[in-house]
Design an enzyme around this catalytic site. Structure first.
Site, PDB file in Angstrom:
ATOM      1  N   GLY A  10       0.803  -1.222   0.000  1.00  0.00           N
ATOM      2  CA  GLY A  10       0.000   0.000   0.000  1.00  0.00           C
ATOM      3  C   GLY A  10       0.834   1.269   0.000  1.00  0.00           C
ATOM      4  O   GLY A  10       0.640   2.158  -0.824  1.00  0.00           O
ATOM      5  N   ALA A  11       1.764   1.343   0.941  1.00  0.00           N
ATOM      6  CA  ALA A  11       2.548   2.564   1.089  1.00  0.00           C
ATOM      7  C   ALA A  11       3.690   2.295   2.050  1.00  0.00           C
ATOM      8  O   ALA A  11       3.733   1.242   2.688  1.00  0.00           O
ATOM      9  CB  ALA A  11       1.680   3.686   1.627  1.00  0.00           C
ATOM     10  N   MET A  12       4.597   3.274   2.171  1.00  0.00           N
ATOM     11  CA  MET A  12       5.755   3.085   3.030  1.00  0.00           C
ATOM     12  C   MET A  12       6.091   4.377   3.754  1.00  0.00           C
ATOM     13  O   MET A  12       6.149   5.450   3.160  1.00  0.00           O
ATOM     14  CB  MET A  12       6.941   2.613   2.168  1.00  0.00           C
ATOM     15  CG  MET A  12       8.237   2.439   2.920  1.00  0.00           C
ATOM     16  SD  MET A  12       8.124   1.113   4.171  1.00  0.00           S
ATOM     17  CE  MET A  12       9.258   1.744   5.387  1.00  0.00           C
ATOM     18  N   GLU A  13       6.359   4.231   5.054  1.00  0.00           N
ATOM     19  CA  GLU A  13       6.478   5.368   5.961  1.00  0.00           C
ATOM     20  C   GLU A  13       7.863   6.000   6.041  1.00  0.00           C
ATOM     21  O   GLU A  13       8.187   6.624   7.062  1.00  0.00           O
ATOM     22  CB  GLU A  13       6.062   4.905   7.365  1.00  0.00           C
ATOM     23  CG  GLU A  13       7.057   3.939   8.061  1.00  0.00           C
ATOM     24  CD  GLU A  13       6.703   2.459   7.934  1.00  0.00           C
ATOM     25  OE1 GLU A  13       6.004   2.095   6.977  1.00  0.00           O
ATOM     26  OE2 GLU A  13       7.132   1.671   8.797  1.00  0.00           O
ATOM     27  N   ASN A  14       8.696   5.901   4.997  1.00  0.00           N
ATOM     28  CA  ASN A  14      10.036   6.494   5.036  1.00  0.00           C
ATOM     29  C   ASN A  14      10.022   7.876   5.673  1.00  0.00           C
ATOM     30  O   ASN A  14       9.159   8.701   5.375  1.00  0.00           O
ATOM     31  CB  ASN A  14      10.578   6.644   3.613  1.00  0.00           C
ATOM     32  CG  ASN A  14      10.310   5.431   2.776  1.00  0.00           C
ATOM     33  OD1 ASN A  14      10.764   4.359   3.105  1.00  0.00           O
ATOM     34  ND2 ASN A  14       9.518   5.584   1.725  1.00  0.00           N
ATOM     35  N   HIS A  60      -2.165   6.091   8.544  1.00  0.00           N
ATOM     36  CA  HIS A  60      -1.285   5.022   9.029  1.00  0.00           C
ATOM     37  C   HIS A  60       0.188   5.385   8.799  1.00  0.00           C
ATOM     38  O   HIS A  60       0.995   5.339   9.733  1.00  0.00           O
ATOM     39  CB  HIS A  60      -1.645   3.714   8.311  1.00  0.00           C
ATOM     40  CG  HIS A  60      -0.813   2.544   8.711  1.00  0.00           C
ATOM     41  ND1 HIS A  60      -1.217   1.633   9.648  1.00  0.00           N
ATOM     42  CD2 HIS A  60       0.419   2.139   8.314  1.00  0.00           C
ATOM     43  CE1 HIS A  60      -0.278   0.715   9.807  1.00  0.00           C
ATOM     44  NE2 HIS A  60       0.730   1.000   9.001  1.00  0.00           N
ATOM     45  N   GLU A  61       0.517   5.770   7.578  1.00  0.00           N
ATOM     46  CA  GLU A  61       1.927   6.068   7.294  1.00  0.00           C
ATOM     47  C   GLU A  61       2.380   7.300   8.079  1.00  0.00           C
ATOM     48  O   GLU A  61       3.487   7.357   8.585  1.00  0.00           O
ATOM     49  CB  GLU A  61       2.158   6.281   5.790  1.00  0.00           C
ATOM     50  CG  GLU A  61       1.698   5.136   4.894  1.00  0.00           C
ATOM     51  CD  GLU A  61       2.138   3.752   5.311  1.00  0.00           C
ATOM     52  OE1 GLU A  61       3.209   3.618   5.943  1.00  0.00           O
ATOM     53  OE2 GLU A  61       1.397   2.785   5.034  1.00  0.00           O
ATOM     54  N   HIS A 105       3.114   6.458  11.666  1.00  0.00           N
ATOM     55  CA  HIS A 105       4.384   5.746  11.845  1.00  0.00           C
ATOM     56  C   HIS A 105       5.516   6.704  12.217  1.00  0.00           C
ATOM     57  O   HIS A 105       6.534   6.266  12.750  1.00  0.00           O
ATOM     58  CB  HIS A 105       4.784   5.025  10.556  1.00  0.00           C
ATOM     59  CG  HIS A 105       4.347   3.588  10.468  1.00  0.00           C
ATOM     60  ND1 HIS A 105       4.492   2.701  11.499  1.00  0.00           N
ATOM     61  CD2 HIS A 105       3.786   2.878   9.446  1.00  0.00           C
ATOM     62  CE1 HIS A 105       4.044   1.502  11.128  1.00  0.00           C
ATOM     63  NE2 HIS A 105       3.607   1.587   9.882  1.00  0.00           N
TER      64      HIS A 105
HETATM   65  N1  B3K Z   1       5.839  -0.653   6.722  1.00  0.00           N
HETATM   66  C1  B3K Z   1       5.323  -0.827   5.402  1.00  0.00           C
HETATM   67  C2  B3K Z   1       5.282  -2.253   4.954  1.00  0.00           C
HETATM   68  C3  B3K Z   1       6.546  -2.740   4.405  1.00  0.00           C
HETATM   69  C4  B3K Z   1       6.345  -4.118   3.805  1.00  0.00           C
HETATM   70  C5  B3K Z   1       7.614  -4.742   3.394  1.00  0.00           C
HETATM   71  N2  B3K Z   1       7.403  -5.994   2.725  1.00  0.00           N
HETATM   72  C6  B3K Z   1       3.964  -0.234   5.248  1.00  0.00           C
HETATM   73  C7  B3K Z   1       3.190  -0.072   6.494  1.00  0.00           C
HETATM   74  O1  B3K Z   1       2.870  -0.998   7.203  1.00  0.00           O
HETATM   75  O2  B3K Z   1       2.905   1.035   6.822  1.00  0.00           O
HETATM   76 ZN    ZN Z   2       2.542   0.132   8.914  1.00  0.00          ZN
END
Ligand code: B3K
Ligand code: ZN
Length: 845
Positions: free
Chosen positions: A251-255, A287-288, A291
């Site tokens: 879905g997405a990533m919280e970098n 959600h992101e 994080h």
């Molecule tokens: N932390 C990422 C998920 C990464 C998945 C890697 N295979 C998105 C999330 O949970 O917000």
């Molecule tokens: Zn997450």
């Protein structure tokens, strides 16, 4: 076979990092990555002169230590170096090919832009590094490229023609690193934190998409405000960037400071996105963003602790969405998802504790159990300690652990220190797999009502009994007129068998148990005649009302499937009364009218000791819908009438639309699709367009509408994903439909959204996927085998469709096992898919 990694083998890192400096010279086939990393010995462990760095698929150009070149020989997974005992600077230059990176992990290209995905272990595909979350460092990044927009984590520090530099002052693990370069445009906004700091917000998209970002931006601003108000958490950089990409494994990533999103969860206009899409965007953006504190500022010591950030962050996004919308409806939606997806996972070959103790490929553990059961645990903890102590414990968590990489033990200790409670028994929720069953029996004796709860816990993988858990049961008691005689309270189960009594009652009460679904358990109780209908009509707790209706519907469907019973009049009357009850919120009525899915019914029937026949379930479900439509025939036309308001994403309006679409779907069962055809032709937003299309497809009248949908939306990638899904989901023969879809010129199997659109819909078409001749299984296996070469992560994730094998008859089991065996015998199978298929193929009853 790759060896598993075990939690018990955890050792702290030999070296820590003071700071990291990276330079990227971007080129599609030969990007150079220059790194300069200042290491120092970890004071917590004995000094070591060996340093192990992770690195995969890198072409090493040069390495030096303190400026002196060293001859280093990398192996398949990294580099071992002899290093000084004092702090030192490690420098390296490597070459990578983002263009050839189809796994979408590390640095890759999507639609002409460069982007990254590092969680969990993708940074090692960018350069040599201790790629583990307990090594945190500030990063400085320089990007060199002719592309106009160059982004990384943190704050921008300088830029010129063909280059830009970024500095992230917050120490972070490498999995939160991100870099993006592309021809992008921004949808900008601004946020002032409650302490007055100004933050530039940008959502970066490809030119042409900038008009579709308003809802995502609005969701971001509301999330930032909510986290300040609810958790006291403020944002901590001067910019917050989000980038939408079309090729993304999840879905997405919280970098940190640079969230990267699947474009599906950013781009939305009323014409192109359904109300469900809008709600999902709101949740994922939140959600992101959340994080940033629960995940980034406080991260995980190792990947076994993944639920530390994911469970908590899911819980936070659920709270947020509940606050933005209806708490009861949100809770029902979350519980449906938990029961349909997590419960079977927790009872089958893919079962694992919320904190697993071993894995082969960590990407296989981003599961419903870690995420959703992880969130349920937080919810139980909050119920047990109460809202005030929950808030205090969270404040202590942030104060005590900011900047650290933590464990579940750290998390629980914060609650123990805040409340003085001993949480050692509660901790079993993290370490023991399986869904607890709680049997309830009752006794009425002259004014005294006694409930006895018996916990039944079994390890799903070994079949061994487990010790009892702490289970909060929220409950109340109703009298025969539906008045609440005992208000909601928590009964805290800790023993295997435990009773609770209520005295001085005038008559035998009706218990309303597990209000709000206070614990992720399966209640086993034989209700008295008419009790479900009574709760459905009278309970004060909306969740329990919905639950009673759901159980009633499951019982009716099960009786039809197992004993050839007729549609029950009791159920029809109870549901019809609710459907037209104007005192109830539209969204609640819409969700209460939804019948259990075929998949859910297969599980219900299996649990009653009968092998489910997918075709018989489908017939029964259709018969129930038709009977309900007949019962409501007089009301449906008005319920299905268009809304006369201008479109808004507002939850009340979305609820009204959801009820309208439910009504339309029922109506098409008795009017040959006439009303749905009119609604489809006149639809002014995607919710109505898809809703009407589904209503037609479900009664076999949708082909023309489906064709015109493709004509209208042929140029829109995200909308076309819906078309691919619907064409398979509602096909009488989805095997033929999938074969046709995969020959479609727009079927791009390397794009995860498109692959999922088709191959996620195949198992979701329950009776079609489980065709008795096994053709559904074989087709999915063929494509997973093909995808595995390009993208093991997505192939592995989608293989879970085979996890319910033992539910079905011997013939289907044989076909499913053959499909799994074929996957397992593929030459060069990835460890990802090998781990998943291996676990599923070896399951025995
Ligand atoms: N932390 C990422 C998920 C990464 C998945 C890697 N295979 C998105 C999330 O949970 O917000
Ligand atoms: Zn997450």
């Amino acid at each position: 076979m790759t060896q598993p990694i075990r939690l018990a083998d955890y050792t702290p890192p030999s070296h820590l990092i003071e700071r990291v400096s990276l330079t990227f010279r971007l080129a599609p086939k030969a990007t150079r990555v220059l790194s300069e990393i200042r290491f120092y010995p970890n004071p917590a462990v004995p000094a070591q002169t060996t340093l192990r760095l992770d690195g995969e698929k890198l072409r090493l150009i040069s390495v030096s230590i303190n400026g002196a070149p060293v001859a280093a020989q990398p192996d398949e997974t990294g580099l071992t170096l002899t290093v000084p005992e004092a702090p030192f600077t490690f420098s390296a230059e490597v070459e990578i090919s983002p263009d050839g990176n189809t796994a979408l992990e590390g640095l890759y290209m999507s639609g002409g832009m460069y982007c990254t995905q590092c969680e969990a272990e993708g940074f090692r595909k960018i350069t040599y590094y201790p790629d583990r979350p307990d090594v945190m460092a500030p990063f400085h990044v320089r990007i060199e490229s002719d592309l106009p927009v160059l982004l990384s984590n943190g704050n921008p520090v300088a830029a010129g023609p063909g280059w830009a530099e970024w500095d992230d002052p917050w120490p972070k693990p490498a999995y939160l690193f991100a870099m993006v370069a592309g021809d992008l445009v921004a949808h900008p906004d601004r946020f002032v934190t409650r302490s007055g700091a100004e933050v530039d917000l940008n959502i970066w998209v490809r030119p042409g998409d900038e008009g579709r970002c308003a809802y995502a931006m609005d969701s971001l601003v509301r999330s930032m405000k909510w986290d300040e108000e609810t958790y006291g958490r403020e944002y901590d950089l001067s910019v917050f960037n989000i980038v939408a990409v079309d090729d993304f494994n999840m879905g997405a990533m919280e970098n940190k400071g640079l969230n990267i999103f699947n474009s599906k969860y950013v781009l939305a206009l009323p014409e192109t996105a359904t109300d469900e899409d809008f709600a999902r965007i709101e949740t994922i953006i939140a959600h992101e963003y959340f994080h940033n504190w629960t995940g980034n500022r406080i991260t995980c010591r190792d990947w076994f602790q993944l639920c530390l950030k994911e469970g908590l962050t899911v819980f936070r996004d659920q709270q947020f969405s509940g606050d933005m919308r209806s708490h009861a409806v949100k809770r029902i939606e979350d519980v449906v998802k938990l029961r349909t997806q997590q419960f079977p996972e927790d009872g089958g070959p893919l079962a694992h504790p919320v904190r697993p103790d071993s894995y082969i490929e960590i990407n296989n553990f981003y599961t419903r159990t870690v995420y959703e059961k992880g969130a349920e645990i937080i919810g139980m903890l909050k119920l047990l300690v109460g809202d005030a102590d929950y808030a205090k414990a969270l404040d202590l968590y942030f104060a005590r652990h900011d900047g650290q990489a933590c464990t579940i033990e750290d998390w629980l200790r914060v609650f123990e220190d805040t409340t003085g409670r001993d949480l050692s028994q509660f901790a079993r929720w993290y370490t023991d797999a399986g869904t607890p069953r709680v049997a309830v029996s009752e006794h009425w004796d002259d004014g005294r009502y006694t409930l006895t709860f018996t916990q039944k816990l079994t390890d799903p993988l070994t079949g061994q009994p487990q010790p009892p858990k702490v289970i909060p049961i929220a409950m109340g008691l109703l009298d025969e007129a539906g008045a609440e005689v005992v208000a909601t309270h928590i009964v805290e189960l800790t023993d295997e068998r435990q009773s609770v009594s209520y005295d001085g009652l005038a008559s035998r009460p009706v218990p309303s148990l597990l209000r709000g679904f206070s614990a992720p358990v399966i209640l086993e109780r034989t209700p008295l005649a008419g009790e479900h209908a009574f709760i459905l009509a009278h309970d004060t707790d909306l969740f329990t009302r919905w639950e009673a209706g759901r159980t009633l519907a499951s019982d009716v469907m099960a009786a039809m499937v197992m004993d050839g019973a007729e549609v029950s009049a009791e159920w029809l009357e109870a549901l019809a009364a609710l459907a037209v009850d104007a005192d109830l919120d539209h969204a609640f009525r819409a969700i209460a009218l939804r019948l259990p899915s075929e998949e859910d019914m297969a599980q219900v029937i299996f649990e009653r000791g009968v092998t489910p026949d997918p075709d018989v379930i489908r017939q029964a479900r259709r018969a129930m819908a038709t009977a309900l439509a007949g019962r409501l025939a007089d009301d449906l036309p008005a319920m299905a009438a268009p809304l006369d308001e201008a479109w808004s994403p507002d939850p009340a309006q979305a609820g009204a639309r959801a009820l309208r679409m439910q009504a339309l779907a029922l109506l098409s069962r008795i009017d040959g699709g006439a009303a749905a055809r009119t609604a489809f032709a006149g639809a002014t937003n995607m919710t109505e367009e898809v809703g009407a299309l589904v209503a037609l497809l479900a009664v076999g009248q949708g082909q023309k509408a489906l064709d015109s949908f493709a004509e209208r939306w042929g140029d829109d990638r995200l909308v076309m994903d819906k078309w691919f899904t619907l064409g398979v989901l509602y096909a009488e023969d989805p095997v033929a439909a999938v074969e046709a879809m995969t020959r479609h010129p727009q079927f791009d199997w390397r794009n995860p959204n498109r692959f999922r659109a088709v191959f996620g819909a195949l198992p979701a078409n329950h009776a079609g996927f489980h065709r008795a001749d096994g053709a559904g299984y074989a087709l999915l296996a063929d494509w997973l085998i093909r995808l595995d070469d390009a993208n093991p992560q997505t192939a592995a994730r989608m293989s879970a469709a085979f996890s319910n094998r033992l539910r079905y008859d011997a013939g289907r089991q044989k076909h499913m096992l053959a499909a799994l065996d074929r996957i397992l015998s593929k030459a060069g199978l990835s460890p990802d898919l090998a781990e998943m298929a291996g676990r599923m193929a070896t399951e025995r009853r």
